[in-house]
Design an enzyme around this catalytic site. Structure first.
Site, PDB file in Angstrom:
ATOM      1  N   TYR A  29      14.681  75.615  29.905  1.00 42.92           N
ATOM      2  CA  TYR A  29      15.983  75.233  29.928  1.00 42.92           C
ATOM      3  C   TYR A  29      16.628  76.161  30.697  1.00 42.92           C
ATOM      4  O   TYR A  29      16.058  76.867  31.924  1.00 42.92           O
ATOM      5  CB  TYR A  29      16.667  75.090  28.614  1.00 42.92           C
ATOM      6  CG  TYR A  29      17.886  74.378  28.621  1.00 42.92           C
ATOM      7  CD1 TYR A  29      18.015  73.484  29.219  1.00 42.92           C
ATOM      8  CD2 TYR A  29      18.911  74.871  27.672  1.00 42.92           C
ATOM      9  CE1 TYR A  29      19.148  72.629  29.263  1.00 42.92           C
ATOM     10  CE2 TYR A  29      19.950  74.211  27.704  1.00 42.92           C
ATOM     11  CZ  TYR A  29      20.077  73.003  28.276  1.00 42.92           C
ATOM     12  OH  TYR A  29      21.418  72.287  28.323  1.00 42.92           O
ATOM     13  N   LYS A  88       3.190  47.477  23.742  1.00 40.57           N
ATOM     14  CA  LYS A  88       2.758  48.096  24.955  1.00 40.57           C
ATOM     15  C   LYS A  88       2.392  49.410  25.160  1.00 40.57           C
ATOM     16  O   LYS A  88       1.495  49.780  25.960  1.00 40.57           O
ATOM     17  CB  LYS A  88       3.474  47.229  26.331  1.00 40.57           C
ATOM     18  CG  LYS A  88       3.610  45.648  26.134  1.00 40.57           C
ATOM     19  CD  LYS A  88       2.460  44.943  26.336  1.00 40.57           C
ATOM     20  CE  LYS A  88       2.574  43.452  26.259  1.00 40.57           C
ATOM     21  NZ  LYS A  88       1.440  42.643  26.748  1.00 40.57           N
ATOM     22  N   ALA A 109       3.869  26.275  32.783  1.00 37.53           N
ATOM     23  CA  ALA A 109       4.188  26.387  34.285  1.00 37.53           C
ATOM     24  C   ALA A 109       5.288  27.413  34.578  1.00 37.53           C
ATOM     25  O   ALA A 109       6.109  27.351  35.265  1.00 37.53           O
ATOM     26  CB  ALA A 109       4.852  25.111  34.933  1.00 37.53           C
ATOM     27  N   GLY A 110       5.107  28.532  33.855  1.00 36.01           N
ATOM     28  CA  GLY A 110       6.049  29.541  33.678  1.00 36.01           C
ATOM     29  C   GLY A 110       5.335  30.836  34.421  1.00 36.01           C
ATOM     30  O   GLY A 110       4.310  30.618  35.066  1.00 36.01           O
ATOM     31  N   ASN A 169       0.800  33.557  22.346  1.00 39.51           N
ATOM     32  CA  ASN A 169       0.641  34.488  21.249  1.00 39.51           C
ATOM     33  C   ASN A 169       1.889  34.163  20.510  1.00 39.51           C
ATOM     34  O   ASN A 169       2.997  34.004  20.861  1.00 39.51           O
ATOM     35  CB  ASN A 169       0.710  35.860  21.937  1.00 39.51           C
ATOM     36  CG  ASN A 169      -0.644  36.418  22.443  1.00 39.51           C
ATOM     37  OD1 ASN A 169      -1.523  36.096  21.700  1.00 39.51           O
ATOM     38  ND2 ASN A 169      -0.748  36.634  23.567  1.00 39.51           N
TER      39      ASN A 169
HETATM   40  N1  NDP Z   1      -2.674  36.056  26.388  1.00 36.93           N
HETATM   41  C1  NDP Z   1      -1.942  36.715  27.155  1.00 36.93           C
HETATM   42  O1  NDP Z   1      -2.187  37.765  27.518  1.00 36.93           O
HETATM   43  C2  NDP Z   1      -0.680  36.194  27.654  1.00 36.93           C
HETATM   44  C3  NDP Z   1      -0.198  35.010  26.884  1.00 36.93           C
HETATM   45  N2  NDP Z   1       0.819  34.571  27.372  1.00 36.93           N
HETATM   46  C4  NDP Z   1       1.345  33.212  26.628  1.00 36.93           C
HETATM   47  O2  NDP Z   1       1.912  32.184  27.602  1.00 36.93           O
HETATM   48  C5  NDP Z   1       3.130  31.681  26.985  1.00 36.93           C
HETATM   49  C6  NDP Z   1       4.177  31.766  28.260  1.00 36.93           C
HETATM   50  O3  NDP Z   1       4.756  32.877  28.498  1.00 36.93           O
HETATM   51  P1  NDP Z   1       5.340  33.018  29.900  1.00 36.93           P
HETATM   52  O4  NDP Z   1       4.566  32.465  30.971  1.00 36.93           O
HETATM   53  O5  NDP Z   1       5.671  34.438  29.965  1.00 36.93           O
HETATM   54  O6  NDP Z   1       6.838  32.253  29.202  1.00 36.93           O
HETATM   55  P2  NDP Z   1       7.644  31.436  30.392  1.00 36.93           P
HETATM   56  O7  NDP Z   1       9.089  31.260  29.657  1.00 36.93           O
HETATM   57  O8  NDP Z   1       7.814  31.844  31.811  1.00 36.93           O
HETATM   58  O9  NDP Z   1       6.899  29.883  30.528  1.00 36.93           O
HETATM   59  C7  NDP Z   1       6.728  29.202  29.442  1.00 36.93           C
HETATM   60  C8  NDP Z   1       6.278  27.653  29.943  1.00 36.93           C
HETATM   61  O10 NDP Z   1       5.602  27.263  28.927  1.00 36.93           O
HETATM   62  C9  NDP Z   1       6.098  25.715  29.032  1.00 36.93           C
HETATM   63  N3  NDP Z   1       6.210  25.191  27.868  1.00 36.93           N
HETATM   64  C10 NDP Z   1       6.658  25.272  26.528  1.00 36.93           C
HETATM   65  N4  NDP Z   1       6.798  24.568  25.592  1.00 36.93           N
HETATM   66  C11 NDP Z   1       5.880  23.679  26.335  1.00 36.93           C
HETATM   67  C12 NDP Z   1       5.676  22.385  26.022  1.00 36.93           C
HETATM   68  N5  NDP Z   1       5.712  22.059  24.493  1.00 36.93           N
HETATM   69  N6  NDP Z   1       4.831  21.437  26.617  1.00 36.93           N
HETATM   70  C13 NDP Z   1       4.421  21.975  27.989  1.00 36.93           C
HETATM   71  N7  NDP Z   1       4.780  23.179  28.550  1.00 36.93           N
HETATM   72  C14 NDP Z   1       5.815  23.961  27.496  1.00 36.93           C
HETATM   73  C15 NDP Z   1       7.461  25.736  29.519  1.00 36.93           C
HETATM   74  O11 NDP Z   1       7.808  24.424  30.257  1.00 36.93           O
HETATM   75  P3  NDP Z   1       9.091  24.498  31.205  1.00 36.93           P
HETATM   76  O12 NDP Z   1       8.745  24.829  32.390  1.00 36.93           O
HETATM   77  O13 NDP Z   1       9.222  22.889  31.276  1.00 36.93           O
HETATM   78  O14 NDP Z   1      10.369  25.052  30.231  1.00 36.93           O
HETATM   79  C16 NDP Z   1       7.346  26.807  30.710  1.00 36.93           C
HETATM   80  O15 NDP Z   1       6.668  26.493  31.961  1.00 36.93           O
HETATM   81  C17 NDP Z   1       3.484  32.562  25.687  1.00 36.93           C
HETATM   82  O16 NDP Z   1       2.983  31.480  24.567  1.00 36.93           O
HETATM   83  C18 NDP Z   1       3.040  33.752  25.751  1.00 36.93           C
HETATM   84  O17 NDP Z   1       2.385  34.241  24.644  1.00 36.93           O
HETATM   85  C19 NDP Z   1       1.756  35.112  28.135  1.00 36.93           C
HETATM   86  C20 NDP Z   1       1.434  36.300  28.940  1.00 36.93           C
HETATM   87  C21 NDP Z   1       0.133  36.818  28.489  1.00 36.93           C
HETATM   88  C1  PYR Z   2       0.398  39.107  25.651  1.00 37.40           C
HETATM   89  C2  PYR Z   2       1.574  39.032  26.465  1.00 37.40           C
HETATM   90  O1  PYR Z   2       1.978  39.423  27.069  1.00 37.40           O
HETATM   91  C3  PYR Z   2       2.276  37.873  25.714  1.00 37.40           C
HETATM   92  O2  PYR Z   2       1.825  36.912  25.061  1.00 37.40           O
HETATM   93  O3  PYR Z   2       3.419  37.776  26.192  1.00 37.40           O
HETATM   94 MG    MG Z   3       3.968  39.381  27.524  1.00 40.17          MG
END
Ligand code: NDP
Ligand code: PYR
Ligand code: MG
Length: 415
Positions: free
Chosen positions: A38, A93, A194-195, A285
């Site tokens: 410090y 994380k 589609a996210g 998840n």
């Molecule tokens: N195993 C792993 O390492 C990881 C897993 N994930 C998982 O992926 C998922 C999405 O995360 P993320 O991409 O960050 O989130 P986002 O919010 O960016 O995207 C979610 C997507 O899921 C779609 N969705 C939600 N509900 C439905 C449904 N009933 N039918 C069809 N599509 C649906 C949404 O559709 P719309 O565009 O129409 O809203 C959107 O496109 C989570 O469950 C997360 O846990 C994510 C990162 C890492």
């Molecule tokens: C694993 C992770 O990052 C998620 O499900 O969002």
């Molecule tokens: Mg995540």
């Protein structure tokens, strides 16, 4: 596991709340220690850093730190539950960064009304850290946020749900298709979601050989196709000229299913429609798009993966981000580019083919043996070879692609 809810709550509450604390690397016991740590001694590194910002890497912890930053808009598959509720995941994380790659990570949960506010907040603190790991930020805002922060920050910025997930999914899919006797160039994929994760995973599969036209992506409204007028620019990249409209239309004859959406959205009837020897990665998840027990009972020929630690084939970005950041930090990479990401894919896929070490088997007491095959398409997170092999591949790719100013790996780097 019985009573996992109470066990998980107790784990987080006791003996002290949360999963992390600060530890010191320098003594602070005597007045001399304090006069170095410090006033007056601390003024010396201050002057050095003011004269040359690179000295921050020499005199502070910056070079071994990563900020894990979220606004809580897409917490796992639980949805938009706000920044504070995302804190256990962000601490988690940080735990993984430290355990697997000895990186000191700090969780930061940002309350924001607009993406611009979030961007401004992160850009204004980014220089404190060696790198920025964005987490659980929903699409489509996450794409703009990452792009803008990459432009504005001097340290690498990486949206884990996009690229970490994509790297692990691609590695697992390459291996699973090989085991199932299929070629990625010929395989047909259905991606539910589609996210953030879905767009990045499918883009990475294409970089690894998949055909864009063989990918059917679905959001809440069904198949993404060229007649739709409600698509954002990221979904539009995956619009197919097709008559398929529903999940049942798309999944008929598909070789691979990628679930990056939400819990229990895929039924036994759906997966009966898939081609022989399918691959299903239900990555949502904590609850996957289909339970592994149901998938395996319905399709004994399936290779099944989930994002969870309590089933075989954990397809989860934990297999990437600690090790990838280790490599990027160690060669002071200014970005994490496609070359580094693809290098991580193949390093990860390759490690699954090596014999499994005894200490890994000991971490899975319920498993008698693990060999490359349907129940083991990816290494386990506690495999000590992930760190040297992925960090080295990423660091080398950073050097080769010009993301690092180094011309070769530091002497003896993980060799
Ligand atoms: N195993 C792993 O390492 C990881 C897993 N994930 C998982 O992926 C998922 C999405 O995360 P993320 O991409 O960050 O989130 P986002 O919010 O960016 O995207 C979610 C997507 O899921 C779609 N969705 C939600 N509900 C439905 C449904 N009933 N039918 C069809 N599509 C649906 C949404 O559709 P719309 O565009 O129409 O809203 C959107 O496109 C989570 O469950 C997360 O846990 C994510 C990162 C890492
Ligand atoms: C694993 C992770 O990052 C998620 O499900 O969002
Ligand atoms: Mg995540």
């Amino acid at each position: 596991m019985p009573n996992i809810r109470q066990q998980a709550l107790d784990y987080h509450e006791f003996p002290s709340p949360g999963k992390m604390a600060v530890c010191l690397t320098k003594p602070a016991k005597t007045s001399h220690d304090l006069s170095l740590a410090y006033s007056p001694g601390v003024a010396e590194p201050v002057r050095e850093i003011a004269a040359d910002p690179e000295n921050a890497y020499r005199y502070t912890a910056k070079g071994n730190t990563v900020a894990v930053i979220s606004n809580g808009t897409a917490i796992l598959g639980l949805g938009n539950l706000g920044p504070l509720a995302s804190k256990p995941v962000m601490e988690g994380k940080a735990l993984l960064f430290k355990t697997f790659a000895n990186i000191d990570a700090t969780d930061i949960e940002v309350t924001n009304d607009t993406p611009e506010q979030f961007i401004n907040t992160v850009a204004s603190i980014a220089d404190t850290f060696g790198g920025i790991n964005l987490e659980d930020i929903k699409a489509p805002e996450c794409f703009e946020i990452e792009k803008e922060l990459i432009k504005r920050c001097k340290v690498p910025v990486f949206h884990d749900d996009q690229h970490g997930t994509a790297i692990v999914t691609a590695a697992g899919m390459i291996n699973a298709l090989e085991i199932q006797g299929k070629k990625i160039e010929e395989a047909v994929f259905v991606c539910l979601g589609a996210g953030a994760a879905a767009i990045a995973c499918m883009s990475m599969l294409i970089k690894c050989g998949a055909q864009r036209e063989h990918i059917y992506m679905l959001d809440r409204k069904g198949v993404i196709h060229t007649q739709r007028e409600d698509l954002n620019e990221y979904k539009a990249l995956f619009a197919n000229n097709t008559d398929k409209r529903t999940l049942q239309d798309a999944i008929k004859g598909a070789d691979g299913f990628l679930g990056l959406s939400g819990p229990n959205l895929l039924s036994a009837e759906d997966i009966k429609l898939m081609a022989e020897n399918p691959v299903i990665f239900a990555c949502s998840n904590p609850d996957p798009e289909i339970k592994p027990e149901l998938a395996k009972e319905t399709r004994p020929d399936v290779i099944m993966g989930t994002g969870r630690s309590d089933y075989p084939n954990q397809v989860n970005n934990v297999l990437c981000f600690p090790f990838l950041f280790r490599g990027a930090l160690d060669v002071r990479a200014k970005e994490i580019n496609d070359e580094m990401k693809v290098a991580a894919v193949y390093a990860l896929a390759g490690l699954a083919k090596e014999p499994v070490l005894q200490n890994v088997l000991e971490a899975y007491p319920d498993v008698a043996e693990l060999n490359f095959g349907a129940e083991y398409v990816l290494p386990k997170p506690m495999d000590p070879r992930l760190l040297p092999q992925i960090a080295r591949a990423v660091a080398q790719a950073a050097i080769d692609s010009g993301a690092s100013e180094l011309t070769e790996l530091p002497a003896g780097y993980f060799s």
